[in-house]
Design a protein around this motif. Structure first.
Motif, PDB file in Angstrom:
ATOM      1  N   ARG A 104       0.694  -1.307   0.047  1.00  0.00           N
ATOM      2  CA  ARG A 104       0.083   0.131   0.054  1.00  0.00           C
ATOM      3  C   ARG A 104       0.954   1.307  -0.025  1.00  0.00           C
ATOM      4  O   ARG A 104       0.290   2.334  -0.502  1.00  0.00           O
ATOM      5  N   ASN A 105       2.099   1.235   0.511  1.00  0.00           N
ATOM      6  CA  ASN A 105       2.778   2.179   0.568  1.00  0.00           C
ATOM      7  C   ASN A 105       3.502   2.697  -0.997  1.00  0.00           C
ATOM      8  O   ASN A 105       3.946   3.904  -0.920  1.00  0.00           O
ATOM      9  N   ILE A 106       3.312   1.806  -1.637  1.00  0.00           N
ATOM     10  CA  ILE A 106       4.090   2.216  -3.294  1.00  0.00           C
ATOM     11  C   ILE A 106       2.837   2.050  -4.219  1.00  0.00           C
ATOM     12  O   ILE A 106       2.623   2.639  -5.239  1.00  0.00           O
ATOM     13  N   ALA A 107       1.864   1.232  -3.942  1.00  0.00           N
ATOM     14  CA  ALA A 107       0.701   1.126  -4.828  1.00  0.00           C
ATOM     15  C   ALA A 107      -0.127   2.153  -5.014  1.00  0.00           C
ATOM     16  O   ALA A 107      -0.427   2.862  -3.997  1.00  0.00           O
ATOM     17  N   THR A 108      -0.470   2.726  -6.040  1.00  0.00           N
ATOM     18  CA  THR A 108      -1.190   3.930  -6.347  1.00  0.00           C
ATOM     19  C   THR A 108      -2.627   3.676  -6.470  1.00  0.00           C
ATOM     20  O   THR A 108      -3.053   2.639  -7.023  1.00  0.00           O
ATOM     21  N   LEU A 109      -3.616   4.664  -6.398  1.00  0.00           N
ATOM     22  CA  LEU A 109      -4.990   4.689  -6.582  1.00  0.00           C
ATOM     23  C   LEU A 109      -5.271   4.460  -8.107  1.00  0.00           C
ATOM     24  O   LEU A 109      -6.059   3.387  -8.546  1.00  0.00           O
ATOM     25  N   GLY A 110      -4.586   5.109  -8.762  1.00  0.00           N
ATOM     26  CA  GLY A 110      -4.820   4.918 -10.502  1.00  0.00           C
ATOM     27  C   GLY A 110      -4.409   3.411 -10.815  1.00  0.00           C
ATOM     28  O   GLY A 110      -4.963   2.980 -11.578  1.00  0.00           O
ATOM     29  N   GLY A 111      -3.193   3.060 -10.369  1.00  0.00           N
ATOM     30  CA  GLY A 111      -2.849   1.568 -10.508  1.00  0.00           C
ATOM     31  C   GLY A 111      -3.809   0.758 -10.056  1.00  0.00           C
ATOM     32  O   GLY A 111      -4.014  -0.377 -10.830  1.00  0.00           O
ATOM     33  N   ASN A 112      -4.288   0.992  -8.997  1.00  0.00           N
ATOM     34  CA  ASN A 112      -5.231  -0.117  -8.422  1.00  0.00           C
ATOM     35  C   ASN A 112      -6.440  -0.051  -9.298  1.00  0.00           C
ATOM     36  O   ASN A 112      -6.977  -1.392  -9.598  1.00  0.00           O
ATOM     37  N   LEU A 113      -7.093   0.960  -9.901  1.00  0.00           N
ATOM     38  CA  LEU A 113      -8.018   0.928 -10.996  1.00  0.00           C
ATOM     39  C   LEU A 113      -7.818   0.585 -12.205  1.00  0.00           C
ATOM     40  O   LEU A 113      -8.548  -0.322 -12.953  1.00  0.00           O
ATOM     41  N   CYS A 114      -6.421   0.422 -12.610  1.00  0.00           N
ATOM     42  CA  CYS A 114      -5.924  -0.066 -13.914  1.00  0.00           C
ATOM     43  C   CYS A 114      -5.322  -1.401 -13.916  1.00  0.00           C
ATOM     44  O   CYS A 114      -4.933  -1.773 -15.037  1.00  0.00           O
ATOM     45  N   GLN A 115      -5.227  -1.820 -12.562  1.00  0.00           N
ATOM     46  CA  GLN A 115      -4.561  -3.490 -12.739  1.00  0.00           C
ATOM     47  C   GLN A 115      -5.210  -4.220 -13.520  1.00  0.00           C
ATOM     48  O   GLN A 115      -6.342  -4.287 -13.622  1.00  0.00           O
ATOM     49  N   ARG A 116      -4.537  -5.382 -13.764  1.00  0.00           N
ATOM     50  CA  ARG A 116      -4.923  -6.456 -14.679  1.00  0.00           C
ATOM     51  C   ARG A 116      -5.561  -7.500 -13.796  1.00  0.00           C
ATOM     52  O   ARG A 116      -5.397  -7.541 -12.667  1.00  0.00           O
ATOM     53  N   PRO A 117      -6.258  -8.366 -14.490  1.00  0.00           N
ATOM     54  CA  PRO A 117      -7.163  -9.414 -13.670  1.00  0.00           C
ATOM     55  C   PRO A 117      -6.266 -10.310 -12.908  1.00  0.00           C
ATOM     56  O   PRO A 117      -5.085 -10.530 -13.533  1.00  0.00           O
ATOM     57  N   ARG A 118      -6.604 -11.310 -12.100  1.00  0.00           N
ATOM     58  CA  ARG A 118      -5.911 -12.045 -11.465  1.00  0.00           C
ATOM     59  C   ARG A 118      -6.482 -13.555 -11.826  1.00  0.00           C
ATOM     60  O   ARG A 118      -5.985 -14.483 -11.231  1.00  0.00           O
TER      61      ARG A 118
END
Ligand SMILES: Cc1cc2nc3c(=O)[nH]c(=O)nc-3n(C[C@H](O)[C@H](O)[C@H](O)COP(=O)(O)OP(=O)(O)OC[C@H]3O[C@@H](n4cnc5c(N)ncnc54)[C@H](O)[C@@H]3O)c2cc1C
Ligand code: SF4
Length: 327
Positions: A104-118
């Motif tokens: 959480r200290n490095i992951a961003t809100l934009g990256g969280n919304l644009c992350q690819r599926p699991r």
């Protein structure tokens, strides 16, 4: 991992130009998803464009209409924000539930919304599935325990973003940089299902940059709750999540936002249930009967039928909690 060029522009236009030059570049935010994809051999970018020097993407700005959160703001900055703990409880709960403090200290809100599926077939470079341009979806007739029960169409991923579910229920908007223009759209229209394009999960095109996320005052004036069912107590993705927002004025419910995560390729907004609740008195709300049939369109696969019951239960719990907290 193959070699790549690295750019770190300070202007949106420069960043967008780099990404549009046709060399298959990617935005690098915190890198917690992107670099994993590179290591797993799912993508092989020639160019990474860091957006960490673009100032407006890194700020949180409270203004007259609400709050504008730059897409490079970290999940920790949101989860630990004292103002957001008061005004945006569901977003704080959602971001605080993601991964580990280190991530959480490095992951961003934009990256969280644009992350690819699991989806594990997507994450395994040996499976050339539909989403990667192949001919079939391996989840159909395969291992589908964590897959979608709604909106599957041809690809049955569930959108992995917890912040996305919370932001859809908060009726947030996103600001996108596209070909020297800025466009602002409801976040619910940002996410796209496989029926639009099976190879992506949102409307972004090459060169587009998610600049910021806007949450209006009206959504912050009410109460909000985010609940997440996980298999493990420690860090884990949602198998089902529910975000709810309710505002009551003169004893009447004036605004509602409801979204379910972990069940569909996009955060699943419950428009019909929202409309039914608006105009009701809190004490007249019969949660069980209102929620019955909400997931009638669900189509379960071989091993994911449990999600139907879980989604129903979590929806009722979230509504109970958010109504109890609102006045
Ligand atoms: C162990 C682990 C557990 C996790 N658990 C959860 C969980 O429970 N819930 C959850 O929601 N997530 C979870 N995640 C996912 C995690 O939250 C994401 O990896 C993270 O949020 C991505 O953010 P980032 O800044 O690192 O993005 P990056 O990895 O840098 O980027 C991710 C993608 O977004 C694109 N991108 C980034 N910023 C922009 C932008 N501004 N405009 C356009 N495109 C952009 C990148 O090009 C890339 O394709 C987990 C991840 C890990 C590793
Ligand atoms: S669910 Fe989507 S990502 Fe997973 S195997 Fe099927 S097509 Fe690929």
């Amino acid at each position: 991992m193959k070699g790549f060029t690295f750019k770190e522009p300070s202007e949106l236009e420069q960043a967008s130009d780099f990404l549009r030059d046709g060399s298959g570049g990617y935005i690098l935010a915190g890198g917690t998803d992107l670099v994993t994809e590179m290591k797993q051999g799912i993508i092989e970018p020639h160019l990474l464009v860091s957006t960490s020097q673009i100032k407006e993407m890194c700020n949180i700005e409270w203004n007259q209409s609400g709050v504008k959160i730059g897409s490079m703001v970290t999940l920790s900055d949101i989860a630990n924000s004292e103002s957001m703990k008061i005004k945006l409880k569901s977003l704080v709960q959602a971001t605080g539930s993601i991964a580990t403090p280190q991530i959480r200290n490095i992951a961003t809100l934009g990256g969280n919304l644009c992350q690819r599926p699991r989806c594990w077939y997507y994450r395994n470079s040996r499976f050339d599935c539909l989403k990667k341009g192949g001919a079939k979806c391996f989840a159909v007739g395969g291992s589908d325990k964590y897959h979608a029960i709604l909106g599957g169409h041809s690809c049955y991923i569930v959108h992995p973003s917890d912040s996305g579910t919370a932001l859809v229920a908060l009726n947030a908007k996103v600001e996108i940089y596209r070909k020297s223009q800025r466009i602002i759209i409801p976040i619910v229209d940002f996410f796209t299902g496989p029926e639009i394009d099976v190879t992506r999960e949102n409307i972004l095109e090459p060169g587009d940059i998610l600049i910021s996320i806007h949450i209006p005052n009206e959504s912050m004036a009410g109460s909000s709750v985010f609940l997440k069912a996980k298999e493990r107590k420690s860090m884990d993705f949602a198998i089902v999540s529910v975000a709810s927002m309710v505002k009551i004025e003169n004893e009447i419910i004036s605004q509602v936002g409801l979204a379910v995560g972990g069940v569909a390729p996009v955060p699943w907004k419950l428009n019909t249930l929202e409309s039914k609740l608006v105009g009701m008195k809190k004490e007249d709300v019969d949660i069980e009967s209102l929620c019955s049939g909400v997931f009638n369109d669900a189509k379960v696969m071989g091993q994911n039928g449990y999600k139907l019951h879980l989604a129903q239960t979590y929806l009722e719990r979230a509504l109970n909690l958010v109504l109890a907290n609102s006045n």
